[in-house]
Design a protein around this motif. Structure first.
Motif, PDB file in Angstrom:
ATOM      1  N   VAL A  54      37.098  34.457  51.876  1.00 35.87           N
ATOM      2  CA  VAL A  54      38.183  34.236  50.915  1.00 35.87           C
ATOM      3  C   VAL A  54      38.413  32.738  50.721  1.00 35.87           C
ATOM      4  O   VAL A  54      38.676  32.285  49.609  1.00 35.87           O
ATOM      5  N   TYR A  57      36.754  30.965  47.837  1.00 38.69           N
ATOM      6  CA  TYR A  57      37.178  31.288  46.474  1.00 38.69           C
ATOM      7  C   TYR A  57      38.642  30.980  46.212  1.00 38.69           C
ATOM      8  O   TYR A  57      39.032  30.734  45.074  1.00 38.69           O
ATOM      9  N   LEU A 110      35.606  36.519  43.581  1.00 37.45           N
ATOM     10  CA  LEU A 110      35.748  37.003  44.957  1.00 37.45           C
ATOM     11  C   LEU A 110      35.566  38.510  44.991  1.00 37.45           C
ATOM     12  O   LEU A 110      34.884  39.051  45.863  1.00 37.45           O
ATOM     13  N   ASN A 113      32.002  39.386  45.041  1.00 39.12           N
ATOM     14  CA  ASN A 113      31.207  38.880  46.161  1.00 39.12           C
ATOM     15  C   ASN A 113      30.809  40.030  47.088  1.00 39.12           C
ATOM     16  O   ASN A 113      31.668  40.752  47.598  1.00 39.12           O
ATOM     17  N   PHE A 116      32.338  39.927  50.598  1.00 33.78           N
ATOM     18  CA  PHE A 116      33.747  40.318  50.584  1.00 33.78           C
ATOM     19  C   PHE A 116      33.878  41.835  50.449  1.00 33.78           C
ATOM     20  O   PHE A 116      34.683  42.460  51.133  1.00 33.78           O
TER      21      PHE A 116
END
Length: 183
Positions: A54, A57, A110, A113, A116
């Motif tokens: 995190v 981003y 994000l 991603n 993630f």
């Protein structure tokens, strides 16, 4: 004479039976707490990777990220047998993790991603495992508590130092609230 011996033997057998039941219940509760502890550790181990992902981003969300790290450290510092203290800190940590996952809505890159997404899926799996472990622990604690409080097993429990186990409960009243649904 034989009747008195038979009565004493029956009482002794009853005490042994109740004592063994109390020991079994206590062990079940301790094993259940161990299950919660394992799941909470798995969640805590995911947090550093989630934070790092995190961070790349959403670097200006620093306070949210720091709050999660601080709560993770607090959760790990709670003494092993402090169920209520651990429940309180873990509840706050769960809320903070929810805020981190919600950040993905504000950051489409994000949200896309892969790392993630995998971490988010792992976190959801662990949260489900925590809930199952919590239910199991609370059931084991309930069974022990009933034996510790009910007559006549409470007499034996008191003599041998058996105590009630606290429940692993939600401490945030907002989590108990029924959500509002509007169409």
């Amino acid at each position: 004479m034989y009747v008195a011996l038979a009565v004493l033997a029956a009482i002794a057998l009853y005490v042994v039976f109740v004592y063994n039941g109390l020991v079994k219940s206590r062990q079940m509760a301790e094993e259940a707490w161990s299950g919660i502890d394992v799941q909470l550790k798995r969640r805590a181990d995911l947090i550093p990777n989630l934070i790092e992902t995190v961070k790349g981003y959403a670097s200006h969300e620093k306070s949210t990220l720091e709050a999660v790290v601080e709560l993770r450290n607090k959760a790990q510092a709670v003494p092993a047998g402090d169920v209520a203290g651990r429940a309180a800190v873990e509840g706050l940590l769960g809320q903070a993790l929810g805020r981190i996952v919600a950040l993905a809505e504000a950051y489409p890159e994000l949200k896309a991603n892969q790392n993630f997404l995998e971490l988010q899926q792992s976190l959801e799996t662990v949260e489900g495992e925590i809930q199952m472990s919590r239910r199991y622990y609370n059931g084991a604690a309930r069974d022990l508590n009933v034996k510790v409080e009910s007559f006549p097993s409470n007499l034996i429990a008191g003599q041998f130092g058996f105590a009630k186990k606290p429940y692993f409960e939600i401490t945030n009243e907002a989590d108990r609230a029924v959500p509002t649904v509007k169409f």
